[in-house]
Design a protein around this motif. Structure first.
Motif, PDB file in Angstrom:
ATOM      1  N   GLU A 183      23.772 -32.281   4.048  1.00 17.76           N
ATOM      2  CA  GLU A 183      22.892 -33.231   3.354  1.00 17.76           C
ATOM      3  C   GLU A 183      23.102 -33.049   1.849  1.00 17.76           C
ATOM      4  OE1 GLU A 183      18.142 -34.258   2.642  1.00 17.76           O
ATOM      5  OE2 GLU A 183      18.735 -32.778   4.162  1.00 17.76           O
ATOM      6  N   PHE A 184      23.276 -34.162   1.142  1.00 15.87           N
ATOM      7  CA  PHE A 184      23.536 -34.102  -0.296  1.00 15.87           C
ATOM      8  C   PHE A 184      22.733 -35.170  -1.032  1.00 15.87           C
ATOM      9  CE2 PHE A 184      27.478 -32.728   1.772  1.00 15.87           C
ATOM     10  CZ  PHE A 184      27.722 -31.518   1.126  1.00 15.87           C
ATOM     11  N   ALA A 185      22.254 -34.831  -2.199  1.00 16.89           N
ATOM     12  CA  ALA A 185      21.704 -35.834  -3.115  1.00 16.89           C
ATOM     13  C   ALA A 185      22.870 -36.560  -3.779  1.00 16.89           C
ATOM     14  CB  ALA A 185      20.831 -35.159  -4.168  1.00 16.89           C
ATOM     15  N   ALA A 186      22.609 -37.763  -4.281  1.00 19.23           N
ATOM     16  CA  ALA A 186      23.670 -38.583  -4.865  1.00 19.23           C
ATOM     17  C   ALA A 186      24.391 -37.871  -5.999  1.00 19.23           C
ATOM     18  CB  ALA A 186      23.086 -39.903  -5.363  1.00 19.23           C
ATOM     19  N   ARG A 187      23.642 -37.117  -6.807  1.00 18.37           N
ATOM     20  CA  ARG A 187      24.234 -36.481  -7.981  1.00 18.37           C
ATOM     21  C   ARG A 187      25.204 -35.353  -7.634  1.00 18.37           C
ATOM     22  NH1 ARG A 187      19.002 -34.856  -7.552  1.00 18.37           N
ATOM     23  NH2 ARG A 187      18.634 -32.605  -7.262  1.00 18.37           N
ATOM     24  N   GLU A 188      25.139 -34.841  -6.394  1.00 18.81           N
ATOM     25  CA  GLU A 188      25.979 -33.700  -6.043  1.00 18.81           C
ATOM     26  C   GLU A 188      27.014 -33.996  -4.964  1.00 18.81           C
ATOM     27  OE1 GLU A 188      22.780 -31.757  -2.830  1.00 18.81           O
ATOM     28  OE2 GLU A 188      23.104 -30.809  -4.782  1.00 18.81           O
ATOM     29  N   VAL A 189      26.974 -35.215  -4.391  1.00 19.91           N
ATOM     30  CA  VAL A 189      27.875 -35.526  -3.285  1.00 19.91           C
ATOM     31  C   VAL A 189      29.236 -35.963  -3.809  1.00 19.91           C
ATOM     32  CG1 VAL A 189      27.254 -37.982  -3.082  1.00 19.91           C
ATOM     33  CG2 VAL A 189      28.016 -36.707  -1.052  1.00 19.91           C
ATOM     34  N   SER A 190      30.269 -35.688  -3.011  1.00 16.30           N
ATOM     35  CA  SER A 190      31.628 -36.137  -3.308  1.00 16.30           C
ATOM     36  C   SER A 190      32.385 -36.251  -1.992  1.00 16.30           C
ATOM     37  CB  SER A 190      32.348 -35.155  -4.234  1.00 16.30           C
ATOM     38  OG  SER A 190      32.569 -33.918  -3.567  1.00 16.30           O
ATOM     39  N   SER A 191      33.513 -36.962  -2.017  1.00 14.16           N
ATOM     40  CA  SER A 191      34.338 -37.093  -0.809  1.00 14.16           C
ATOM     41  C   SER A 191      34.787 -35.719  -0.323  1.00 14.16           C
ATOM     42  CB  SER A 191      35.567 -37.956  -1.111  1.00 14.16           C
ATOM     43  OG  SER A 191      35.192 -39.246  -1.517  1.00 14.16           O
ATOM     44  N   GLU A 192      35.149 -34.849  -1.278  1.00 15.00           N
ATOM     45  CA  GLU A 192      35.625 -33.520  -0.921  1.00 15.00           C
ATOM     46  C   GLU A 192      34.546 -32.712  -0.215  1.00 15.00           C
ATOM     47  OE1 GLU A 192      38.091 -35.321  -3.881  1.00 15.00           O
ATOM     48  OE2 GLU A 192      35.929 -34.891  -3.911  1.00 15.00           O
ATOM     49  N   LYS A 193      33.306 -32.790  -0.716  1.00 18.14           N
ATOM     50  CA  LYS A 193      32.210 -32.033  -0.107  1.00 18.14           C
ATOM     51  C   LYS A 193      31.892 -32.540   1.299  1.00 18.14           C
ATOM     52  CE  LYS A 193      29.915 -30.372  -4.295  1.00 18.14           C
ATOM     53  NZ  LYS A 193      28.675 -30.374  -5.108  1.00 18.14           N
ATOM     54  N   ILE A 194      31.975 -33.859   1.471  1.00 20.87           N
ATOM     55  CA  ILE A 194      31.726 -34.426   2.808  1.00 20.87           C
ATOM     56  C   ILE A 194      32.770 -33.930   3.792  1.00 20.87           C
ATOM     57  CG2 ILE A 194      31.783 -36.576   4.147  1.00 20.87           C
ATOM     58  CD1 ILE A 194      30.457 -37.945   1.709  1.00 20.87           C
ATOM     59  N   MET A 195      34.043 -33.966   3.396  1.00 18.28           N
ATOM     60  CA  MET A 195      35.102 -33.517   4.300  1.00 18.28           C
ATOM     61  C   MET A 195      35.030 -32.005   4.539  1.00 18.28           C
ATOM     62  SD  MET A 195      36.416 -36.225   5.277  1.00 18.28           S
ATOM     63  CE  MET A 195      37.596 -35.396   6.339  1.00 18.28           C
ATOM     64  N   GLN A 196      34.633 -31.246   3.514  1.00 17.59           N
ATOM     65  CA  GLN A 196      34.468 -29.804   3.701  1.00 17.59           C
ATOM     66  C   GLN A 196      33.399 -29.502   4.743  1.00 17.59           C
ATOM     67  OE1 GLN A 196      33.697 -28.281  -0.229  1.00 17.59           O
ATOM     68  NE2 GLN A 196      35.835 -28.469  -0.877  1.00 17.59           N
ATOM     69  N   CYS A 197      32.299 -30.256   4.699  1.00 12.67           N
ATOM     70  CA  CYS A 197      31.230 -30.100   5.704  1.00 12.67           C
ATOM     71  C   CYS A 197      31.769 -30.319   7.116  1.00 12.67           C
ATOM     72  CB  CYS A 197      30.123 -31.117   5.435  1.00 12.67           C
ATOM     73  SG  CYS A 197      28.765 -30.484   4.490  1.00 12.67           S
ATOM     74  N   ILE A 198      32.539 -31.382   7.259  1.00 18.33           N
ATOM     75  CA  ILE A 198      33.074 -31.732   8.575  1.00 18.33           C
ATOM     76  C   ILE A 198      34.039 -30.656   9.062  1.00 18.33           C
ATOM     77  CG2 ILE A 198      34.518 -33.399   9.815  1.00 18.33           C
ATOM     78  CD1 ILE A 198      33.312 -35.571   7.944  1.00 18.33           C
ATOM     79  N   MET A 199      34.951 -30.224   8.184  1.00 18.47           N
ATOM     80  CA  MET A 199      35.932 -29.212   8.574  1.00 18.47           C
ATOM     81  C   MET A 199      35.260 -27.881   8.895  1.00 18.47           C
ATOM     82  SD  MET A 199      38.637 -30.949   8.554  1.00 18.47           S
ATOM     83  CE  MET A 199      39.818 -29.647   8.873  1.00 18.47           C
ATOM     84  N   GLN A 200      34.247 -27.510   8.118  1.00 17.63           N
ATOM     85  CA  GLN A 200      33.535 -26.261   8.370  1.00 17.63           C
ATOM     86  C   GLN A 200      32.813 -26.297   9.711  1.00 17.63           C
ATOM     87  OE1 GLN A 200      33.699 -23.448   6.621  1.00 17.63           O
ATOM     88  NE2 GLN A 200      32.397 -22.445   8.157  1.00 17.63           N
ATOM     89  N   SER A 201      32.207 -27.436  10.030  1.00 17.63           N
ATOM     90  CA  SER A 201      31.501 -27.549  11.309  1.00 17.63           C
ATOM     91  C   SER A 201      32.474 -27.495  12.477  1.00 17.63           C
ATOM     92  CB  SER A 201      30.682 -28.841  11.359  1.00 17.63           C
ATOM     93  OG  SER A 201      31.518 -29.984  11.428  1.00 17.63           O
TER      94      SER A 201
END
Length: 514
Positions: free
Chosen positions: A490-508
């Motif tokens: 879960e991310f707020a708009a000010r801290e989200v990025s494509s890289e962070k989204i993909m990192q979440c998915i890969m980590q899970s």
């Protein structure tokens, strides 16, 4: 053959009340990838339907010249005989038949023209599957393979007819990034093997990657053709020609007036309706505030659509458990009607199958989910229905001859506006938007984004499901990331990025393996 394998000269096509094409010209060089771009309703698909014989000779004006010969296509078979094949956005495959049966449907490998030679059919199918890099058994049913692989089966089907000119209408619209990249690489390979491709696409980064020439249509007319290596083929340059103006910001600004939590989902679990032992959604918790646009990001198959549909009056799923709260009070929703009555709406990702009644008119599609509000003395007040239809046609700028026009004859962007009109008229408090801009052009996207922002400013709670990360990043106040049926970030708009989204998915994914 000359300089061009295909010329379409002064093509004019008129539908009742609408001139779809006005003296359009197209010139395609052999062994090239030629892109056709423009806003929804610009005439791209109409032009290709004329070329492929869907609209037969006599229903339009102008000439089609293939390899220097003026052609008269009265049927699709006529164009196929000249080596032209079209793959539509809605794939023309029969799910219950095998890959081999679909590839040679209508082009059967028969001995003496009577009995199908299945050994020959399977052998030829296997040979062509290898050419497109598809490692599937020929007897596999089409329903048992993913959408990306089905797209490849369509291409194999075209190759089986000795295609010279392959037309692809929005070939990557429903594909994930990996499948889309594979398809684009395949088109480049087909070009190297002498096949000319014409691609219609709203994904301009894909167009600029593979196209040798780009022809731009606007309002049914040819604007210009850009040549790679000669002209500026940047996305900004193409967009300006498509819409007739510069779009400096693809995401309109919004006043962020986020209020209190309006909608909550707690410990939500859902099982597959066809296999009650398979859990699709696991322990999901989310909340949405008034005036907030919340994104659901994730790869295809993450469970986002299943989540939205299971909330929308149990439109999907089995053994559903968990709590739905609205304004702090728990809701019990038995069906879709209950969801609508309680102020929840769901705009499906598949507008043509589940979002609209295509054979019905704009007016009726808009009023359909809220007919009870139009009742007068137990019957529908048709004058009020007409007024509502006209109001939403004007508010959402739906391009049509009238509100009595059938929705099947509208462009994709205008069909999407009809879907939005239906749910805005229903006046929901929480609106789930599943791939709201899939298959529509950049200009229509901007209009859809503006509608979403207007709803949020009025205090509506929006949940946006999108496979386009720039859309999620550009529109949402907060983003949940889903993977394998779970919320993994879960991310707020000010801290989200494509890289962070993909990192979440890969980590899970790593945690699941453990």
């Amino acid at each position: 053959m000359g300089k061009y394998i295909l010329e379409m000269r002064n093509i004019t096509k008129t539908f009742p009340g609408v001139k779809a094409l006005d003296n359009v010209n197209l010139q395609v060089k052999p062994k090239h990838i030629h892109a056709l771009v423009g806003e929804n309703g610009a005439g791209k698909s109409t032009l290709m339907n004329i070329l492929s014989g869907v609209y037969p000779h006599g229903t339009y004006e102008g000439d089609i010249i293939v390899e220097g010969e003026v052609c008269v296509f009265k049927f699709i078979n006529d164009s196929e005989a000249k080596g032209i094949a079209i793959i539509h956005q809605e794939l023309a495959l029969i799910p219950s038949l095998s890959i081999a049966e679909n590839v040679f449907l209508g082009n059967e490998q028969a001995d003496k023209g009577i009995i199908i030679n299945w050994d020959k059919t399977r052998a030829r199918t296997t040979e062509m599957l290898k050419k497109v890099g598809l490692n599937e058994h020929t007897d596999t049913k089409v329903m048992d393979i993913g959408l990306g692989k089905q797209q490849l089966v369509e291409i194999v089907k075209a190759l089986s007819k000795n295609v010279k000119i392959l037309i692809l209408d929005e070939p990557t619209a429903a594909l994930n990034d990996d499948d889309a990249d594979h398809l684009l690489d395949l088109l480049l390979d087909l070009k190297e093997h002498g096949i000319t491709c014409i691609i219609i696409s709203h994904k301009l980064h894909e167009v600029t990657k593979v196209a040798d020439e780009i022809t731009i249509l606007r309002d049914g007319a040819t604007i210009e053709t850009l040549i790679k290596g000669v002209d500026d083929i940047s996305e900004e340059r193409i967009i300006k020609a498509m819409v007739g103006r510069e779009i400096t910001d693809r995401f309109p600004k919004r006043k962020h007036l986020v209020g209190d939590v309006c909608f909550e989902v707690e410990n939500w679990n859902v099982f597959d309706p066809l296999d009650a032992t398979k859990q699709v959604l696991k322990n999901i918790d989310i909340n949405v505030r008034k005036g907030e646009v919340v994104g659901l990001a994730g790869l295809m198959g993450a469970g986002r659509t299943e989540f939205a549909m299971s909330l929308f009056g149990k439109a999907y799923g089995a053994k559903i458990s968990g709590k739905i709260k609205k304004d702090g009070k728990e809701l019990v929703l038995h069906d879709v009607s209950d969801a609508i009555k309680n102020g929840i709406a769901y705009a499906t990702e598949d507008r043509k199958t589940a979002g609209l009644i295509l054979i019905d008119d704009i007016k009726r599609n808009i009023s359909l989910s809220s007919l009870s509000s139009l009742k007068k003395n137990m019957v529908i007040d048709h004058n009020m229905e007409i007024k509502i239809g006209e109001d939403y046609r004007a508010k959402l700028k739906i391009k049509s001859s009238s509100i009595l026009q059938k929705t099947e004859n509208l462009s994709g962007g205008n069909q999407q506006k009809v879907v939005f009109s239906k749910w805005i008229f229903a006046d929901p408090d929480i609106l789930f938007l599943d791939e709201p801009t899939r298959g529509i052009d950049v200009g229509a996207k901007y209009e859809i984004y503006t509608i979403i922002n207007d709803l949020a400013e009025k205090g509506k709670s929006i949940v946006m499901i999108s496979s386009e990360l720039p859309e999620i990043l550009g529109m949402c106040d907060r983003v949940y990331v889903m993977n394998k049926g779970m919320i993994v970030g879960e991310f707020a708009a000010r801290e989200v990025s494509s890289e962070k989204i993909m990192q979440c998915i890969m980590q899970s994914n790593k945690e699941v393996v453990k």
